[in-house]
Design an enzyme around this catalytic site. Structure first.
Site, PDB file in Angstrom:
ATOM      1  N   ILE A   1       0.837  -1.196   0.000  1.00 36.20           N
ATOM      2  CA  ILE A   1       0.000   0.000   0.000  1.00 36.20           C
ATOM      3  C   ILE A   1       0.870   1.244   0.000  1.00 36.20           C
ATOM      4  O   ILE A   1       0.576   2.229  -0.694  1.00 36.20           O
ATOM      5  CB  ILE A   1      -0.964   0.005   1.205  1.00 36.20           C
ATOM      6  CG1 ILE A   1      -1.698  -1.343   1.323  1.00 36.20           C
ATOM      7  CG2 ILE A   1      -1.954   1.151   1.082  1.00 36.20           C
ATOM      8  CD1 ILE A   1      -2.469  -1.743   0.097  1.00 36.20           C
ATOM      9  N   ASP A   2       1.963   1.223   0.762  1.00 37.04           N
ATOM     10  CA  ASP A   2       2.903   2.342   0.739  1.00 37.04           C
ATOM     11  C   ASP A   2       3.472   2.544  -0.662  1.00 37.04           C
ATOM     12  O   ASP A   2       3.598   3.677  -1.138  1.00 37.04           O
ATOM     13  CB  ASP A   2       4.047   2.091   1.722  1.00 37.04           C
ATOM     14  CG  ASP A   2       3.658   2.367   3.152  1.00 37.04           C
ATOM     15  OD1 ASP A   2       4.144   3.353   3.714  1.00 37.04           O
ATOM     16  OD2 ASP A   2       2.865   1.598   3.712  1.00 37.04           O
ATOM     17  N   VAL A   3       3.835   1.447  -1.303  1.00 39.08           N
ATOM     18  CA  VAL A   3       4.424   1.531  -2.649  1.00 39.08           C
ATOM     19  C   VAL A   3       3.410   2.101  -3.641  1.00 39.08           C
ATOM     20  O   VAL A   3       3.737   2.964  -4.466  1.00 39.08           O
ATOM     21  CB  VAL A   3       4.916   0.146  -3.100  1.00 39.08           C
ATOM     22  CG1 VAL A   3       5.376   0.184  -4.556  1.00 39.08           C
ATOM     23  CG2 VAL A   3       6.055  -0.332  -2.206  1.00 39.08           C
TER      24      VAL A   3
END
Length: 357
Positions: free
Chosen positions: A168-170
């Site tokens: 999700i961060d990526v």
């Protein structure tokens, strides 16, 4: 390509993964990226995220994954002199990346309005967890849980399972990067125009559910945990063992590919059976089909089978661990090395596109 942003200055007030990954994109392409870290807390928290047995000198492997070729500066934004240094950096910046918690931007006089007062043409890229109006802390695991990723991931008999990287961060980093690039394009027409680009981890996660989302929205089909299998395609994601005890998987996306697979396996008649002739029926009968393929693939050596699949344009791959991945010459070409703080850091490139004119 490595110097495409050599005239760009980026100031990064962001920690952990998503925000720093955006700064990392620009640093790989030649921009000067100044990473402002919290002096009170000893810098970005990921500096301390070490695996058991990892050497203690220099930055952690986790920190190194998204902080390549940046200049780090430890500042206390609550200190008058340090805040003055931060403002001086902002004044010269083209882009400012932030992931302040709700209210911290006001506390440190670093709202968008404050940034514009310091630098009238600034581009601010901001990442939040659940949106700018939420003060809820958000790590990738929490987002994977709340946006359905964990519920879909794992084997049928396993508990909901997080993906083994902070996906999700990526995804949020990619979306923020795209927004900033759009702002840079607009500034070619209006050089003095400031921009603020907002991305939340939650919004990025929801927008990335793609076909799994439409399976629910259009068909009211709640995705179940089916391991690596694809809910709409077969055979796709089944794991097979070759005669030399290596693991193989297939991604058969068309009837033509399935016919060629059957020819490779020496069972062309299988493709003509009504229960396997088309993708829809293969999905319905995937368990029986998997057993038949298992028997045939088990008679092959892995290299021979993969070569035949490649020659006939049948998507197939060996399931590799990371040692096998990074021992390959192809992956070796994608590595970046940096000597910093008494330690060599090695990481794969994140900017791997090419531009031709």
């Amino acid at each position: 390509m490595e110097s495409i942003f050599e005239d760009l200055t980026v100031v990064e007030f962001a920690g952990v993964l998503a925000g720093p990954a955006v700064g990392n994109f620009f640093s790989e392409l030649g921009a000067e990226v100044i990473k402002v870290e919290n002096k009170r807390n000893g810098g970005d928290v990921t500096r301390q995220w070490r695996q058991p047995g990892e050497q203690s000198e220099g930055p952690s492997a986790y920190f190194s994954s998204v902080n390549w070729n940046k200049n780090s500066l430890l500042l206390d934004l609550g200190d008058v002199d340090d805040k003055r240094q931060a403002d001086a950096l902002i004044e010269k910046a083209d882009i400012v990346i932030t992931n302040f918690k709700k209210g911290d931007d006001k506390k440190f006089d670093l709202t968008f309005e404050d940034l514009k007062a310091i630098n009238s043409s600034v581009i601010q890229g901001h990442i939040s967890g659940f949106g700018t109006e939420s003060d809820r802390l958000a790590y990738d695991l929490i987002l994977q849980a709340e946006t359905g990723f964990m519920s879909m991931n794992g084997q049928p008999d396993s508990p909901p399972t997080k993906l083994p990287l902070a996906l999700i961060d990526v995804l949020a980093a990619h979306q923020l990067k795209e927004g900033i690039l759009c702002a840079l394009l607009k500034q070619k027409e209006h050089p003095e125009q400031p921009f603020r680009v907002d991305v939340s981890l939650y919004d990025s996660a929801i927008s990335s559910l793609i076909n799994q989302a439409t399976n629910w929205l259009m068909n009211r089909k709640v995705p179940e945990r089916i391991g690596s299998l694809h809910p709409n395609i077969a055979p796709y994601g089944e794991i097979f063992t070759t005669g030399d005890n290596r693991l193989i998987t297939l991604a058969i996306g068309s009837d033509r590919q399935f016919k060629d697979l059957c020819i490779i396996l020496g069972v062309p008649e299988l493709a003509g059976k009504p229960e396997y002739q088309h993708n829809e029926t293969r999905v319905e009968n995937r368990k029986e089909l998997s057993q038949k393929l298992k028997e045939q693939i088990g008679a092959f050596q892995a290299n021979s089978f993969l070569e035949e699949c490649h020659n006939h344009f049948v998507p197939a791959a060996e399931v590799k661990n990371l040692q096998q991945v990074f021992e390959s010459p192809k992956a070796q070409k994608l590595l970046l090395r940096e000597h910093k703080e008494g330690r060599q850091t090695i990481r794969p490139k994140t900017t791997v596109f090419t531009i031709q004119s």
